[in-house]
Design an enzyme around this catalytic site. Sequence first.
Site, PDB file in Angstrom:
ATOM      1  N   CYS A  43       0.798  -1.232   0.000  1.00 17.39           N
ATOM      2  CA  CYS A  43       0.000   0.000   0.000  1.00 17.39           C
ATOM      3  C   CYS A  43       0.831   1.283   0.000  1.00 17.39           C
ATOM      4  O   CYS A  43       0.281   2.354  -0.236  1.00 17.39           O
ATOM      5  CB  CYS A  43      -0.966  -0.007   1.170  1.00 17.39           C
TER       6      CYS A  43
HETATM    7  C1  LIG Z   1     -13.073  -3.585   8.774  1.00 18.23           C
HETATM    8  C2  LIG Z   1     -13.687  -2.268   9.213  1.00 18.23           C
HETATM    9  C3  LIG Z   1     -14.397  -1.635   8.015  1.00 18.23           C
HETATM   10  C4  LIG Z   1     -14.759  -2.550  10.293  1.00 18.23           C
HETATM   11  O1  LIG Z   1     -15.325  -1.354  10.756  1.00 18.23           O
HETATM   12  P1  LIG Z   1     -15.336  -0.990  12.308  1.00 18.23           P
HETATM   13  O2  LIG Z   1     -13.978  -1.221  12.853  1.00 18.23           O
HETATM   14  O3  LIG Z   1     -15.893   0.347  12.466  1.00 18.23           O
HETATM   15  O4  LIG Z   1     -16.404  -1.988  12.883  1.00 18.23           O
HETATM   16  P2  LIG Z   1     -16.295  -3.138  13.979  1.00 18.23           P
HETATM   17  O5  LIG Z   1     -15.241  -2.841  14.970  1.00 18.23           O
HETATM   18  O6  LIG Z   1     -17.671  -3.364  14.459  1.00 18.23           O
HETATM   19  O7  LIG Z   1     -15.830  -4.397  13.100  1.00 18.23           O
HETATM   20  C5  LIG Z   1     -16.764  -5.140  12.339  1.00 18.23           C
HETATM   21  C6  LIG Z   1     -16.361  -6.578  12.453  1.00 18.23           C
HETATM   22  O8  LIG Z   1     -15.074  -6.734  11.812  1.00 18.23           O
HETATM   23  C7  LIG Z   1     -14.168  -7.366  12.710  1.00 18.23           C
HETATM   24  N1  LIG Z   1     -12.820  -6.889  12.414  1.00 18.23           N
HETATM   25  C8  LIG Z   1     -12.432  -5.629  12.207  1.00 18.23           C
HETATM   26  N2  LIG Z   1     -11.108  -5.573  11.972  1.00 18.23           N
HETATM   27  C9  LIG Z   1     -10.659  -6.839  12.025  1.00 18.23           C
HETATM   28  C10 LIG Z   1      -9.385  -7.445  11.842  1.00 18.23           C
HETATM   29  N3  LIG Z   1      -8.302  -6.721  11.538  1.00 18.23           N
HETATM   30  N4  LIG Z   1      -9.290  -8.792  11.953  1.00 18.23           N
HETATM   31  C11 LIG Z   1     -10.389  -9.537  12.227  1.00 18.23           C
HETATM   32  N5  LIG Z   1     -11.633  -9.000  12.393  1.00 18.23           N
HETATM   33  C12 LIG Z   1     -11.758  -7.683  12.296  1.00 18.23           C
HETATM   34  C13 LIG Z   1     -14.662  -6.952  14.086  1.00 18.23           C
HETATM   35  O9  LIG Z   1     -14.234  -7.844  15.069  1.00 18.23           O
HETATM   36  C14 LIG Z   1     -16.175  -6.996  13.903  1.00 18.23           C
HETATM   37  O10 LIG Z   1     -16.669  -8.303  14.035  1.00 18.23           O
HETATM   38  P3  LIG Z   1     -18.158  -8.602  14.585  1.00 18.23           P
HETATM   39  O11 LIG Z   1     -19.091  -7.926  13.645  1.00 18.23           O
HETATM   40  O12 LIG Z   1     -18.264 -10.075  14.571  1.00 18.23           O
HETATM   41  O13 LIG Z   1     -18.214  -8.019  15.965  1.00 18.23           O
HETATM   42  C15 LIG Z   1     -12.649  -1.320   9.828  1.00 18.23           C
HETATM   43  O14 LIG Z   1     -12.113  -1.879  11.006  1.00 18.23           O
HETATM   44  C16 LIG Z   1     -11.534  -0.993   8.883  1.00 18.23           C
HETATM   45  O15 LIG Z   1     -11.663  -0.138   7.988  1.00 18.23           O
HETATM   46  N6  LIG Z   1     -10.376  -1.581   9.106  1.00 18.23           N
HETATM   47  C17 LIG Z   1      -9.174  -1.279   8.366  1.00 18.23           C
HETATM   48  C18 LIG Z   1      -8.521  -2.539   8.069  1.00 18.23           C
HETATM   49  C19 LIG Z   1      -7.040  -2.434   7.937  1.00 18.23           C
HETATM   50  O16 LIG Z   1      -6.287  -3.000   8.732  1.00 18.23           O
HETATM   51  N7  LIG Z   1      -6.550  -1.736   6.937  1.00 18.23           N
HETATM   52  C20 LIG Z   1      -5.197  -1.684   6.652  1.00 18.23           C
HETATM   53  C21 LIG Z   1      -5.147  -2.019   5.256  1.00 18.23           C
HETATM   54  S1  LIG Z   1      -3.566  -2.294   4.868  1.00 18.23           S
HETATM   55  C22 LIG Z   1      -3.129  -1.148   3.814  1.00 18.23           C
HETATM   56  O17 LIG Z   1      -3.867  -0.315   3.399  1.00 18.23           O
HETATM   57  C23 LIG Z   1      -1.745  -1.254   3.501  1.00 18.23           C
HETATM   58  C24 LIG Z   1      -1.235  -2.517   2.869  1.00 18.23           C
HETATM   59  O18 LIG Z   1      -1.895  -3.555   2.860  1.00 18.23           O
HETATM   60  O19 LIG Z   1      -0.119  -2.458   2.388  1.00 18.23           O
END
Ligand SMILES: CC(C)(COP(=O)(O)OP(=O)(O)OC[C@H]1O[C@@H](n2cnc3c(N)ncnc32)[C@H](O)[C@@H]1OP(=O)(O)O)[C@@H](O)C(=O)NCCC(=O)NCCSC(=O)CC(=O)O
Length: 408
Positions: free
Chosen positions: A171
């Site tokens: 990313c």
């Molecule tokens: C996934 C999301 C949209 C979820 O939204 P919210 O966090 O507001 O909502 P929430 O906390 O209720 O989460 C919804 C459900 O997803 C689960 N959940 C969230 N993140 C998780 C993770 N990393 N691993 C496992 N489960 C996960 C929660 O437990 C929950 O489960 P349940 O519903 O069962 O309670 C958000 O967390 C998000 O945008 N995360 C970003 C992810 C990330 O790490 N991005 C980096 C990308 S890497 C990048 O860009 C660089 C690269 O790759 O090089």
Amino acid sequence: MAATAGGASVLQESRQGQRPNSTAAVLAIGTANPANCLHQDEYPDRYFRVTKSDHLTTLKNQMKRICEKSGVRKRYFHFTEETIAGHPEFLDPALPSLDARLAIAADAVPELAAVAAARAIAEWGRPAADITHLVLSTSSSAQSPGPDLRLADLLGLRPAVQRTLLFFHACFGGSSALRVAKDIAESHRGARVLVAVCEVNSLLSFRPPQEARLDGLVAAALFGDGAGAVIVGAGDPAEPVERPIFYMMSASQATLPGTEDAVSMHLGDGGYDIGLSATALALVRDRIEACLADMVAPLGLTAGGGWNGLFWAVHPGGRAILDSCEAALALEPGKLAASRHVLSEYGTVYGATIVFVLDEIRRRRRNGDQTERDDMLDCEWGVMLGVGPGVTVEMTVLHAAALPSKMN
Ligand SMILES: CC(C)(COP(=O)(O)OP(=O)(O)OC[C@H]1O[C@@H](n2cnc3c(N)ncnc32)[C@H](O)[C@@H]1OP(=O)(O)O)[C@@H](O)C(=O)NCCC(=O)NCCSC(=O)CC(=O)O
């Protein structure tokens, strides 16, 4: 051989003669996506059907919750249902599938990159043969010669174009490629650098949902495919560069210590295994401000008056990543509107995403519609922020060029 004062001055003159006297600028931007567009509200049903996982109802409901919260409306994919149907090994983690995935990507990467690059070159308005350097960043290829050679051929670049290939930067690959392009443009008088960032990683990472890997659901809900291209060059004051969009005032990289396991990508027999730890959000929230403050301090752009005096091009690595940045930097609502729009319309396209964000900011700055323009017109200075595995942060300080209508 002893150096003489005269010799030193010849060296100095020679060195100065090779370098332009001005700052590198973004001169043109192009983007492209594959044709297969899938809407997020339909994605969980489709994903579980295609992977023959409809019986995993709890997991499917969790996928639906993640998709609803993702901030993504639609995404584009290189693969289609036919691709998956033709490769049963993509659905069976016990079978090796890397060769088949890479074989498809071998054509897809240069071809999609060429579409984005051709758009940037057309906007630039000069012949493709005037490109002196090519910097290609991708995480969707693992071969040498790499896709940069084929891309140069597809575009008709000059045979002696100087190629640089960045693999597996994920990313932050787009930000890294732009940083390299800035260095090249500011070190070689007359250099015109084509930066291309192309990712078709959905093809390399596609796999059935697994109860033991909930982060796999997040990855499946977040990422899409696409390509971005930028032409970078520096002109002399007496010979202005073509039509600058953003001047690239400084570029730097930092890695947050002890965060190696927060975001990861491993290429194995079954393609990419993407690891997204839930701690990534807290890391960004807790550490990004200090990291940015260190990076902008040498420019005299301190955070003393807050960060709202800048425009922001933040890599939308998920809705919650943007929320974390917004909270950590106390940004006003709307400051990340361009990043949120790109996330909504394309998902996260790995390193290419930042080019889509730059394009969107440029569009909003040019747009006369107040509702869409946000505060883009009011801020001359901005920050482009790439975030990726490491956790690595790439920051480029931008200065927006005058809009065409305001130029003399
Ligand atoms: C996934 C999301 C949209 C979820 O939204 P919210 O966090 O507001 O909502 P929430 O906390 O209720 O989460 C919804 C459900 O997803 C689960 N959940 C969230 N993140 C998780 C993770 N990393 N691993 C496992 N489960 C996960 C929660 O437990 C929950 O489960 P349940 O519903 O069962 O309670 C958000 O967390 C998000 O945008 N995360 C970003 C992810 C990330 O790490 N991005 C980096 C990308 S890497 C990048 O860009 C660089 C690269 O790759 O090089």
